[in-house]
Design an enzyme around this catalytic site. Structure first.
Site, short mmCIF file in Angstrom:
data_model
loop_
_atom_site.label_atom_id
_atom_site.label_comp_id
_atom_site.label_asym_id
_atom_site.label_seq_id
_atom_site.Cartn_x
_atom_site.Cartn_y
_atom_site.Cartn_z
N HIS A 1 -12.60 3.96 -0.39
CA HIS A 1 -12.64 3.04 0.76
C HIS A 1 -13.44 1.78 0.43
O HIS A 1 -13.99 1.13 1.32
CB HIS A 1 -13.33 3.70 1.99
CG HIS A 1 -12.51 4.75 2.69
ND1 HIS A 1 -13.11 5.84 3.29
CD2 HIS A 1 -11.19 4.87 2.89
CE1 HIS A 1 -12.17 6.60 3.83
NE2 HIS A 1 -10.99 6.03 3.59
N ARG B 1 -2.80 -1.88 -3.39
CA ARG B 1 -3.93 -0.96 -3.30
C ARG B 1 -3.75 0.11 -4.37
O ARG B 1 -2.69 0.75 -4.47
CB ARG B 1 -3.95 -0.29 -1.93
CG ARG B 1 -5.00 0.77 -1.84
CD ARG B 1 -5.03 1.39 -0.48
NE ARG B 1 -6.06 2.41 -0.47
CZ ARG B 1 -5.91 3.58 0.12
NH1 ARG B 1 -4.79 3.88 0.74
NH2 ARG B 1 -6.89 4.44 0.09
N GLU C 1 -8.44 -3.94 5.50
CA GLU C 1 -8.32 -3.77 4.05
C GLU C 1 -7.22 -4.65 3.48
O GLU C 1 -7.33 -5.15 2.36
CB GLU C 1 -8.04 -2.29 3.74
CG GLU C 1 -9.25 -1.42 4.03
CD GLU C 1 -8.91 0.05 4.12
OE1 GLU C 1 -8.39 0.47 5.18
OE2 GLU C 1 -9.15 0.77 3.15
N ARG D 1 -9.59 16.97 5.88
CA ARG D 1 -10.40 17.35 4.71
C ARG D 1 -11.75 17.91 5.16
O ARG D 1 -12.34 17.40 6.11
CB ARG D 1 -10.65 16.16 3.81
CG ARG D 1 -9.39 15.66 3.12
CD ARG D 1 -9.70 14.51 2.17
NE ARG D 1 -8.60 13.57 2.16
CZ ARG D 1 -8.73 12.26 2.12
NH1 ARG D 1 -9.92 11.69 2.07
NH2 ARG D 1 -7.67 11.49 2.13
N ASN E 1 0.87 -1.18 0.00
CA ASN E 1 0.00 0.00 0.00
C ASN E 1 0.91 1.23 0.00
O ASN E 1 1.52 1.56 1.00
CB ASN E 1 -0.89 -0.04 1.25
CG ASN E 1 -1.86 1.12 1.31
OD1 ASN E 1 -1.76 2.07 0.52
ND2 ASN E 1 -2.79 1.06 2.24
#
Ligand code: ADP
Length: 397
Positions: A176, A87, A381, A237, A9
């Site tokens: 996601h 990923r 994940e 964010r 990742n």
């Protein structure tokens, strides 16, 4: 041959690795941070946690080699892995599932870079570094967007001139996806029903935050859009804002690059609190009487509650609301404050089960009289990526 699976990742300045055996048991983790800077560092978790030396300005390739050499020195990954899973943030409309990496797939990922200039090129660095190290091992790309390709047009279209969609691919993609997909499967398992007959709302609350309505195992609405900036309040964010803000701030002399930086890196919990993007610290500060931290948490929870309500519009049944991610899994106070807003919908938390994050209650944190079950489920994940790599990587290549 150990039949290990490697998961990579790659972030802009970081590299996360995970090694699994063929039964998908986790064997090792590695993390390299502040790559391409003076302070490059790495650590590995195998039997114990260990800091590893990285030279100043070490890049992703060097970090990968260092971590893998360390794994080998402790007896993990002695032979090349049988498959490598990566990923990849943006798969556009080209990918509805994980894909074995071929020259055509690399071209398609490159084309998606226009939609994710901050993410896809960095993901490609990981793919290149792993290919240089293991040229003969099948590599599989797992896309954050793929699970959301089932969104119906009414959910993915912005109310803009359709030529933007037609010519430039402007639409809501959602992110996601691996985590939300994992939630769909885990919730179904916990509720003892098939995934394709299970409808949930999945709230992934980490540094990035998104929420997804999953109807009979398929994503039908989600809060992130063309980019991961839309939707919930996040660590740094803003999530949703009035698009008119752009014009207003440009009128104040800010450039688009500055506005972009502020919305992505200086807003959210950090911007509101003026202190930190870390929910743990914010919770402590709020308790100690720091009004900006209290405000940041209130805005975070209120926006989340509004979105939980909004996700109901896509479902005809709700089998469970599921919380995950660093905040979702660990912050009882965020979960309680959020569901307090939704008493009208009949959510009722069991405060003891909520305080212990459902750990001694089969992940359940709701009262028996709650209209809907509420679960806390740790996301994984890397496991989803490893599974996809194992399943796709063994095919003909
Ligand atoms: P990422 O999106 O980077 O993977 P994580 O899923 O690890 O992030 O989530 C990070 C967030 O989780 C941070 O805001 C952190 O403060 C929060 N968090 C982790 N543990 C706790 C806790 N015990 N209580 C409240 N928040 C927590």
């Amino acid at each position: 041959m150990d039949d290990n699976i490697l998961v990579v990742n790659c972030g802009s300045s970081s590299l996360k690795l995970a090694v699994f055996d063929s039964d998908l048991n986790s064997l090792a983790h590695g993390l390299a941070e502040r790559l391409n800077s003076e302070e490059a560092s790495a650590k590995a978790r195998t039997v114990d946690q260990q800091a590893l030396a990285l030279p100043a300005n070490a890049d992703h390739h060097m970090a990968l080699v260092t971590l893998i050499e360390h794994f080998r020195s402790v007896g993990i990954l002695k032979s090349a892995p049988v498959a490598i899973g990566h990923r990849v943030v943006h798969g556009g409309e080209a990918f509805t599932d994980a894909a074995l990496i071929t020259p055509e797939v690399i071209q398609a990922i490159d084309r998606c870079s226009a939609l994710a200039p901050l993410h896809n090129p960095v993901n490609m660095i990981g793919i290149d570094a792993a290919r240089a190290l293991f040229p003969d091992v099948p590599q599989v790309a797992v896309f954050d967007t793929a699970f959301h390709q089932s969104l119906p047009p009414k959910a993915f279209h912005y109310a803009l001139p359709t030529r933007f969609y037609r010519d430039w691919g402007v639409r809501r993609y959602g992110f996601h996806g691996t985590s939300h997909q994992f939630m769909a499967n885990e919730a179904a398992r916990l509720l003892k029903q098939p995934t394709d007959q299970t409808s949930i709302i999945s709230a992934h609350l980490g540094n990035g935050c998104s929420i997804t309505a999953i109807r009979n195992g398929r994503s039908v609405d989600t809060s992130m859009g063309l980019t991961p900036l839309e939707g919930l309040v996040m660590g740094t964010r803003s999530g949703d804002i009035d698009p008119g803000l752009f014009d207003f701030l440009m009128g104040k002399g800010l450039s688009t690059a500055e506005i972009n930086r502020i919305l992505n890196r200086e807003s959210g919990l950090l911007g509101l609190s003026g202190a930190t993007n870390d929910m743990r610290t914010l919770t402590e500060r709020a308790k100690a009487g720091h009004p900006p931290s209290t405000l940041a948490i209130e805005v975070f929870c209120f926006r989340l509650a509004r979105y939980i309500g909004a996700m109901m519009a896509s479902l005809d049944r709700l089998d469970a609301l599921v919380f995950t991610g660093g905040i979702g899994e660990n912050s009882a106070s965020v979960r309680a404050a959020t569901l307090d807003h939704l008493a009208l919908l009949g959510f009722k938390l069991d405060s003891a089960a909520n305080s212990s994050h459902g750990r001694d209650n089969e992940h359940r944190i709701h009262e028996a009289s709650s209209r809907f079950p509420v679960l806390v489920v740790p996301t994984n994940e890397e496991l989803v990526i490893a599974q996809a790599a194992r399943d796709r990587g063994y095919g003909p290549h």
